[in-house]
Design a protein around this motif. Structure first.
Motif, PDB file in Angstrom:
ATOM      1  N   VAL A  61       0.869  -1.178   0.000  1.00  0.00           N
ATOM      2  CA  VAL A  61       0.000   0.000   0.000  1.00  0.00           C
ATOM      3  C   VAL A  61       0.904   1.225   0.000  1.00  0.00           C
ATOM      4  CG1 VAL A  61      -1.827   1.258   1.210  1.00  0.00           C
ATOM      5  CG2 VAL A  61      -1.772  -1.246   1.298  1.00  0.00           C
ATOM      6  N   VAL A  62       0.556   2.214  -0.818  1.00  0.00           N
ATOM      7  CA  VAL A  62       1.319   3.451  -0.913  1.00  0.00           C
ATOM      8  C   VAL A  62       0.481   4.583  -0.330  1.00  0.00           C
ATOM      9  CG1 VAL A  62       2.439   5.101  -2.459  1.00  0.00           C
ATOM     10  CG2 VAL A  62       2.494   2.654  -2.991  1.00  0.00           C
ATOM     11  N   PHE A  63       1.105   5.353   0.573  1.00  0.00           N
ATOM     12  CA  PHE A  63       0.461   6.508   1.180  1.00  0.00           C
ATOM     13  C   PHE A  63       1.166   7.774   0.722  1.00  0.00           C
ATOM     14  CE2 PHE A  63      -0.250   2.975   4.045  1.00  0.00           C
ATOM     15  CZ  PHE A  63      -1.589   3.095   4.372  1.00  0.00           C
ATOM     16  N   ASN A  64       0.389   8.798   0.413  1.00  0.00           N
ATOM     17  CA  ASN A  64       0.930  10.113   0.070  1.00  0.00           C
ATOM     18  C   ASN A  64       1.055  10.909   1.356  1.00  0.00           C
ATOM     19  OD1 ASN A  64       0.836   9.722  -2.778  1.00  0.00           O
ATOM     20  ND2 ASN A  64      -1.368   9.940  -2.639  1.00  0.00           N
ATOM     21  N   ILE A  65       2.181  11.569   1.545  1.00  0.00           N
ATOM     22  CA  ILE A  65       2.446  12.333   2.758  1.00  0.00           C
ATOM     23  C   ILE A  65       2.819  13.754   2.376  1.00  0.00           C
ATOM     24  CG2 ILE A  65       3.902  12.484   4.823  1.00  0.00           C
ATOM     25  CD1 ILE A  65       4.337   9.442   4.526  1.00  0.00           C
ATOM     26  N   ALA A  66       2.355  14.708   3.156  1.00  0.00           N
ATOM     27  CA  ALA A  66       2.701  16.127   2.980  1.00  0.00           C
ATOM     28  C   ALA A  66       2.333  16.630   1.591  1.00  0.00           C
ATOM     29  CB  ALA A  66       4.166  16.383   3.296  1.00  0.00           C
ATOM     30  N   GLY A  67       1.094  16.400   1.210  1.00  0.00           N
ATOM     31  CA  GLY A  67       0.635  16.907  -0.077  1.00  0.00           C
ATOM     32  C   GLY A  67       1.349  16.312  -1.266  1.00  0.00           C
ATOM     33  N   HIS A  68       1.591  15.027  -1.235  1.00  0.00           N
ATOM     34  CA  HIS A  68       2.253  14.279  -2.317  1.00  0.00           C
ATOM     35  C   HIS A  68       3.752  14.570  -2.428  1.00  0.00           C
ATOM     36  CE1 HIS A  68      -1.530  12.699  -3.838  1.00  0.00           C
ATOM     37  NE2 HIS A  68      -2.026  13.903  -3.624  1.00  0.00           N
ATOM     38  N   LYS A  69       4.333  15.195  -1.421  1.00  0.00           N
ATOM     39  CA  LYS A  69       5.775  15.461  -1.448  1.00  0.00           C
ATOM     40  C   LYS A  69       6.567  14.191  -1.135  1.00  0.00           C
ATOM     41  CE  LYS A  69       9.270  18.621   0.326  1.00  0.00           C
ATOM     42  NZ  LYS A  69       9.551  19.753   1.217  1.00  0.00           N
ATOM     43  N   TYR A  70       6.025  13.353  -0.266  1.00  0.00           N
ATOM     44  CA  TYR A  70       6.692  12.113   0.146  1.00  0.00           C
ATOM     45  C   TYR A  70       5.763  10.933  -0.061  1.00  0.00           C
ATOM     46  CZ  TYR A  70       9.858  15.333   2.440  1.00  0.00           C
ATOM     47  OH  TYR A  70      10.745  16.349   2.686  1.00  0.00           O
ATOM     48  N   ARG A  71       6.373   9.741  -0.127  1.00  0.00           N
ATOM     49  CA  ARG A  71       5.620   8.496  -0.256  1.00  0.00           C
ATOM     50  C   ARG A  71       6.067   7.522   0.831  1.00  0.00           C
ATOM     51  NH1 ARG A  71       3.302  11.331  -3.361  1.00  0.00           N
ATOM     52  NH2 ARG A  71       2.715  10.859  -5.486  1.00  0.00           N
ATOM     53  N   LEU A  72       5.103   6.771   1.329  1.00  0.00           N
ATOM     54  CA  LEU A  72       5.344   5.696   2.283  1.00  0.00           C
ATOM     55  C   LEU A  72       4.790   4.426   1.664  1.00  0.00           C
ATOM     56  CD1 LEU A  72       5.910   4.469   5.138  1.00  0.00           C
ATOM     57  CD2 LEU A  72       3.595   5.223   5.753  1.00  0.00           C
ATOM     58  N   GLY A 104      -2.140  -8.915  11.353  1.00  0.00           N
ATOM     59  CA  GLY A 104      -2.309  -7.559  11.869  1.00  0.00           C
ATOM     60  C   GLY A 104      -1.020  -6.769  11.902  1.00  0.00           C
ATOM     61  N   LEU A 105      -0.130  -7.037  10.927  1.00  0.00           N
ATOM     62  CA  LEU A 105       1.170  -6.375  10.891  1.00  0.00           C
ATOM     63  C   LEU A 105       1.305  -5.460   9.682  1.00  0.00           C
ATOM     64  CD1 LEU A 105       3.456  -9.429  11.683  1.00  0.00           C
ATOM     65  CD2 LEU A 105       2.783  -7.600  13.241  1.00  0.00           C
ATOM     66  N   VAL A 106       2.069  -4.406   9.877  1.00  0.00           N
ATOM     67  CA  VAL A 106       2.420  -3.492   8.793  1.00  0.00           C
ATOM     68  C   VAL A 106       3.934  -3.358   8.804  1.00  0.00           C
ATOM     69  CG1 VAL A 106       2.229  -1.144   7.913  1.00  0.00           C
ATOM     70  CG2 VAL A 106       0.274  -2.214   9.042  1.00  0.00           C
ATOM     71  N   CYS A 107       4.584  -3.633   7.682  1.00  0.00           N
ATOM     72  CA  CYS A 107       6.040  -3.530   7.573  1.00  0.00           C
ATOM     73  C   CYS A 107       6.384  -2.387   6.618  1.00  0.00           C
ATOM     74  CB  CYS A 107       6.633  -4.822   7.029  1.00  0.00           C
ATOM     75  SG  CYS A 107       6.305  -6.251   8.054  1.00  0.00           S
ATOM     76  N   VAL A 108       7.145  -1.428   7.099  1.00  0.00           N
ATOM     77  CA  VAL A 108       7.562  -0.306   6.257  1.00  0.00           C
ATOM     78  C   VAL A 108       8.613  -0.799   5.266  1.00  0.00           C
ATOM     79  CG1 VAL A 108       8.668   1.961   6.230  1.00  0.00           C
ATOM     80  CG2 VAL A 108       7.057   1.371   8.060  1.00  0.00           C
ATOM     81  N   LYS A 109       8.400  -0.514   3.997  1.00  0.00           N
ATOM     82  CA  LYS A 109       9.314  -0.948   2.948  1.00  0.00           C
ATOM     83  C   LYS A 109      10.051   0.213   2.294  1.00  0.00           C
ATOM     84  CE  LYS A 109       8.485  -5.276   3.354  1.00  0.00           C
ATOM     85  NZ  LYS A 109       9.545  -6.174   3.807  1.00  0.00           N
ATOM     86  N   PHE A 110       9.460   1.414   2.354  1.00  0.00           N
ATOM     87  CA  PHE A 110      10.087   2.569   1.720  1.00  0.00           C
ATOM     88  C   PHE A 110       9.477   3.850   2.270  1.00  0.00           C
ATOM     89  CE2 PHE A 110       9.813   5.917  -1.494  1.00  0.00           C
ATOM     90  CZ  PHE A 110      11.136   6.063  -1.873  1.00  0.00           C
ATOM     91  N   VAL A 111      10.331   4.833   2.531  1.00  0.00           N
ATOM     92  CA  VAL A 111       9.908   6.194   2.835  1.00  0.00           C
ATOM     93  C   VAL A 111      10.828   7.100   2.040  1.00  0.00           C
ATOM     94  CG1 VAL A 111       9.624   7.972   4.593  1.00  0.00           C
ATOM     95  CG2 VAL A 111       9.220   5.581   5.183  1.00  0.00           C
ATOM     96  N   GLY A 112      10.266   7.973   1.236  1.00  0.00           N
ATOM     97  CA  GLY A 112      11.122   8.851   0.443  1.00  0.00           C
ATOM     98  C   GLY A 112      10.342   9.902  -0.305  1.00  0.00           C
ATOM     99  N   THR A 113      11.068  10.710  -1.036  1.00  0.00           N
ATOM    100  CA  THR A 113      10.459  11.775  -1.816  1.00  0.00           C
ATOM    101  C   THR A 113       9.697  11.198  -3.005  1.00  0.00           C
ATOM    102  OG1 THR A 113      12.374  12.009  -3.261  1.00  0.00           O
ATOM    103  CG2 THR A 113      12.349  13.364  -1.238  1.00  0.00           C
ATOM    104  N   HIS A 114       8.858  12.015  -3.562  1.00  0.00           N
ATOM    105  CA  HIS A 114       8.111  11.610  -4.747  1.00  0.00           C
ATOM    106  C   HIS A 114       9.065  11.276  -5.886  1.00  0.00           C
ATOM    107  CE1 HIS A 114       5.614  11.962  -8.335  1.00  0.00           C
ATOM    108  NE2 HIS A 114       4.577  11.747  -7.561  1.00  0.00           N
ATOM    109  N   ALA A 115      10.124  12.077  -6.032  1.00  0.00           N
ATOM    110  CA  ALA A 115      11.102  11.834  -7.106  1.00  0.00           C
ATOM    111  C   ALA A 115      11.783  10.478  -6.934  1.00  0.00           C
ATOM    112  CB  ALA A 115      12.144  12.948  -7.133  1.00  0.00           C
ATOM    113  N   ARG A 116      12.163  10.131  -5.722  1.00  0.00           N
ATOM    114  CA  ARG A 116      12.804   8.826  -5.469  1.00  0.00           C
ATOM    115  C   ARG A 116      11.800   7.695  -5.663  1.00  0.00           C
ATOM    116  NH1 ARG A 116      15.469   4.961  -6.143  1.00  0.00           N
ATOM    117  NH2 ARG A 116      16.240   3.683  -4.461  1.00  0.00           N
TER     118      ARG A 116
END
Length: 66
Positions: A16-27, A36-48
């Protein structure tokens, strides 16, 4: 998921991809619904984000040398 987070994008490989800070970042997370688990796979800028494969990315560890 979409009921609570309407801007979330559900992708393949339980990702699942979440938009953060008005589409500036992606999670990107991997959902393990039954456990019932969520594993973070990527946090970064929209460009990355545009450079990764959402279904296989696994860059959740910060690299302090970057």
């Amino acid at each position: 998921m979409k009921e609570q987070y309407s801007s979330a994008s559900i992708c393949g490989n339980n990702r699942v991809v979440f938009n953060i800070a008005g589409h500036k970042y992606r999670l990107v997370v991997e959902m393990q619904y039954r456990a019932g688990l969520v594993c973070v796979k990527f946090v970064g800028t929209h460009a990355r984000y545009d450079q990764i494969n959402v279904e296989t990315v696994n860059e959740y560890l910060a690299n302090p040398k970057r």
